[in-house]
Design a protein around this motif. Structure first.
Motif, PDB file in Angstrom:
ATOM      1  N   ARG A 120      17.768 -40.823  12.060  1.00  0.00           N
ATOM      2  CA  ARG A 120      16.736 -39.668  11.822  1.00  0.00           C
ATOM      3  C   ARG A 120      18.360 -38.877  11.474  1.00  0.00           C
ATOM      4  O   ARG A 120      18.097 -38.221  10.244  1.00  0.00           O
ATOM      5  N   VAL A 125      16.482 -35.532   2.516  1.00  0.00           N
ATOM      6  CA  VAL A 125      15.751 -35.729   1.476  1.00  0.00           C
ATOM      7  C   VAL A 125      16.269 -35.312   0.108  1.00  0.00           C
ATOM      8  O   VAL A 125      16.285 -35.795  -0.931  1.00  0.00           O
ATOM      9  N   VAL A 319       1.928 -39.035   4.330  1.00  0.00           N
ATOM     10  CA  VAL A 319       3.074 -37.525   4.001  1.00  0.00           C
ATOM     11  C   VAL A 319       4.190 -38.404   3.262  1.00  0.00           C
ATOM     12  O   VAL A 319       4.676 -37.650   1.940  1.00  0.00           O
ATOM     13  N   GLN A 323       5.008 -38.160  -1.339  1.00  0.00           N
ATOM     14  CA  GLN A 323       7.243 -37.105  -1.437  1.00  0.00           C
ATOM     15  C   GLN A 323       7.723 -38.257  -2.880  1.00  0.00           C
ATOM     16  O   GLN A 323       8.316 -38.556  -2.987  1.00  0.00           O
ATOM     17  N   THR A 350       9.907 -41.272  10.661  1.00  0.00           N
ATOM     18  CA  THR A 350      10.208 -40.563  11.169  1.00  0.00           C
ATOM     19  C   THR A 350      11.723 -39.362  10.778  1.00  0.00           C
ATOM     20  O   THR A 350      12.279 -38.991  10.987  1.00  0.00           O
ATOM     21  N   THR A 352      12.510 -38.293   7.941  1.00  0.00           N
ATOM     22  CA  THR A 352      12.795 -37.658   7.221  1.00  0.00           C
ATOM     23  C   THR A 352      11.392 -36.679   7.149  1.00  0.00           C
ATOM     24  O   THR A 352      11.305 -35.892   6.580  1.00  0.00           O
ATOM     25  N   TYR A 353      10.748 -36.988   8.449  1.00  0.00           N
ATOM     26  CA  TYR A 353       9.418 -35.563   8.473  1.00  0.00           C
ATOM     27  C   TYR A 353       9.455 -36.266   9.899  1.00  0.00           C
ATOM     28  O   TYR A 353      10.142 -37.530  10.474  1.00  0.00           O
ATOM     29  N   THR A 354       7.945 -35.683  10.514  1.00  0.00           N
ATOM     30  CA  THR A 354       7.662 -35.690  11.883  1.00  0.00           C
ATOM     31  C   THR A 354       6.560 -36.862  11.922  1.00  0.00           C
ATOM     32  O   THR A 354       5.536 -36.524  10.978  1.00  0.00           O
ATOM     33  N   ASP A 356       2.546 -36.123  13.177  1.00  0.00           N
ATOM     34  CA  ASP A 356       1.761 -35.197  12.563  1.00  0.00           C
ATOM     35  C   ASP A 356       0.208 -36.003  12.718  1.00  0.00           C
ATOM     36  O   ASP A 356       0.303 -35.845  11.103  1.00  0.00           O
ATOM     37  N   GLN A 359      -1.436 -32.879  10.300  1.00  0.00           N
ATOM     38  CA  GLN A 359      -1.267 -33.286   9.353  1.00  0.00           C
ATOM     39  C   GLN A 359      -1.498 -34.473   8.231  1.00  0.00           C
ATOM     40  O   GLN A 359      -1.968 -34.134   6.884  1.00  0.00           O
TER      41      GLN A 359
END
Length: 483
Positions: A120, A125, A319, A323, A350, A352-354, A356, A359
């Motif tokens: 991470r 991004v 997600v 992108q 994970t 570049t994003y969490t 969820d 979501q």
């Protein structure tokens, strides 16, 4: 040398900050997360199963034969769901107060590269040179088994905090059986249910078969177990250069790799990034109900008929897929549902994003309404099914999880409806899809063990998880720089 040297030099300061965070400021949060107990994450440190009764919750069973209860009880004994009803009498059970909570099956995640979790700090991004593919391709071959353990444990800790009870560990960087063993130990020690899909190490020649001997060794060592963990393989792409950073094997090589997996009775999963390989795989006679494909972006109507006929499942990562550039295609949830293809939902990564799951459901729900509208009906309840029961169907474990059904294992979460973003709830499904966040997850029960309570880990040592992952990241960069 230049590719990983650039990553190493550009991110050195951030790694130092991450390491300091693990040792100092996060330590306080870790004490809170473990409830001050500092409990070990080893199997012996996991909570006992016992007998308990979730009382007075808004129960969403995802079982059509049982239905839902605006106020209901769920009785669990020794990891098995015993009863679900409006009122359950269980005088010997410990009571978990479900008032103000949605009680539902835990999220079943179906495709996640957990080994990349500790990368991470090295990813960005906005900077293409530090995107997911360049970083994993440059650093993947320097991972030691302990790095795999620490990275997988970090990802699973986040999964647990977000309400997952099952995770598909898509491990496409296994250099040796010891690396695979480390990832499986991390899964076991965390206490979640999951599939481990053994893959080929980063940078391996396309002409080199996958390590079937190592795969057989891991199967012998890890199966059978207590039923929490299953095995499979993650295949390299099949076809012509659809992804140079992930390997692209010929149909003949796929027959060897997939045939070896099938001889061991193990399922197969593969990305379909780039031009769709479905017609090619069908002509080669490789498709079947033991195949899971990932990233449904460019399938044709005829290919979707093939998938439905062969019983192939498709995992989507909303997600990450959102992108991608428009030329990569669109997330085809509506088209797959219309064609009767088995579908599920995944996190993917994970870096570049969490994590969820709410979501993810929201992305799929609103994208569908934007692209397709009412032509193919899609309700909030159907999205919750996608994130739970459909995932269990995809991973072939729906006989033991995915719904709150007597006889199944107790993989259950409680979601608070009294938090400010959830308050004044009307329809629970619409609230979960449109309003909920991971911070609303109060309790996570996996295989009858309470692993999260009041939003805090009951056994996992948060501070140690972060500290060890940060140390592995620093060690990894040092090895990469040394070459």
């Amino acid at each position: 040398m230049n590719e990983y040297n650039e990553i190493s030099e550009s991110r050195r300061g951030l790694l130092k900050a991450a390491s300091a965070l693990a040792v100092t400021s996060v330590a306080a949060a870790g004490c809170a997360q473990t409830g001050g107990s500092g409990a070990s994450s080893q199997p012996g440190g996991l909570p006992a199963r016992g007998e308990f009764l979730i009382r007075g919750a808004n129960v969403l069973t995802m079982d059509a034969a049982i239905g839902d209860f605006a106020r209901g009880d769920v009785h669990v004994r020794d990891g098995t769901i015993v009863a679900v009803a409006r009122d359950v009498v269980a005088p010997a059970a410990i009571v978990i107060d479900g008032a103000g909570m949605i009680c539902m099956p835990g999220f079943v995640e179906t495709h996640w590269h957990l080994w990349t979790s500790l990368l991470r700090p090295m990813m960005s991004v906005d900077d293409a040179k530090r995107g997911y593919f360049p970083v994993t391709n440059a650093l993947g071959r320097f991972f030691a088994p302990r790095d795999h353990y620490n990275s997988v444990r970090l990802g699973l800790a986040e999964a647990l905090s977000a309400g997952a009870t099952t995770v598909h560990n898509w491990a496409h960087n296994i250099a040796t059986p010891d690396h695979a063993d480390a990832e499986l130990r991390a899964m076991r020690d965390t206490g979640l249910r999951g599939r481990f899909s053994y893959g080929t190490v980063q940078g391996a020649p396309n002409e080199q078969p996958m390590d079937l001997a190592g795969l057989a060794k891991i199967k012998q060592q890890w199966l059978p177990n207590d039923g929490l963990l299953t095995l499979g393989i993650s295949s390299r792409n099949v076809g012509d250069a659809t992804n140079q950073l992930r390997g692209n094997i010929s149909v003949d090589m796929a027959r060897k790799d997939w045939g070896g997996a099938r001889a061991l009775g193990l399922p197969i999963t593969m990305h379909t990034s780039g031009p769709s390989p479905i017609t090619l795989l069908e002509k080669a006679g490789l498709l079947g109900p033991d195949v899971q494909l990932v990233h449904p972006l460019l399938t044709t109507a005829e290919e979707r008929k093939i998938l439905a006929r062969r019983g192939v499942s498709y995992s989507m990562s909303p997600v990450g897929e959102s992108q991608r550039p428009a030329a990569a295609g669109v997330i085809q949830l509506g088209e797959l549902l219309e064609a009767g293809v088995k579908v599920s939902m995944s996190i993917d990564l994970t870096g570049t994003y969490t994590v969820d799951f709410f979501q993810c459901m929201r992305f799929l729900y609103h994208l569908h309404r934007h692209r397709i509208g009412a032509r193919i009906p899609l309700t909030a309840k159907r999205l919750v099914q996608l994130a739970t029961l459909d995932g269990a169907v995809d991973l072939n474990i729906a006989d033991r999880t995915g719904s709150i059904t007597p006889g199944k294992r107790a993989d259950i979460i409680l979601v608070r409806t009294t938090d400010v973003n959830m308050a004044l709830m009307a329809d629970p499904y619409e609230t979960l899809v449109n309003m909920a966040q991971p911070r609303n997850v109060d309790t996570v029960i996996a295989d009858g063990r309470v692993l999260l309570r009041g939003g805090r880990f009951t056994a996992l040592d948060h501070a140690a998880v972060v500290r060890d992952a940060a140390q592995s990241g620093a060690d990894l960069l040092a090895r990469a720089k040394a070459g």
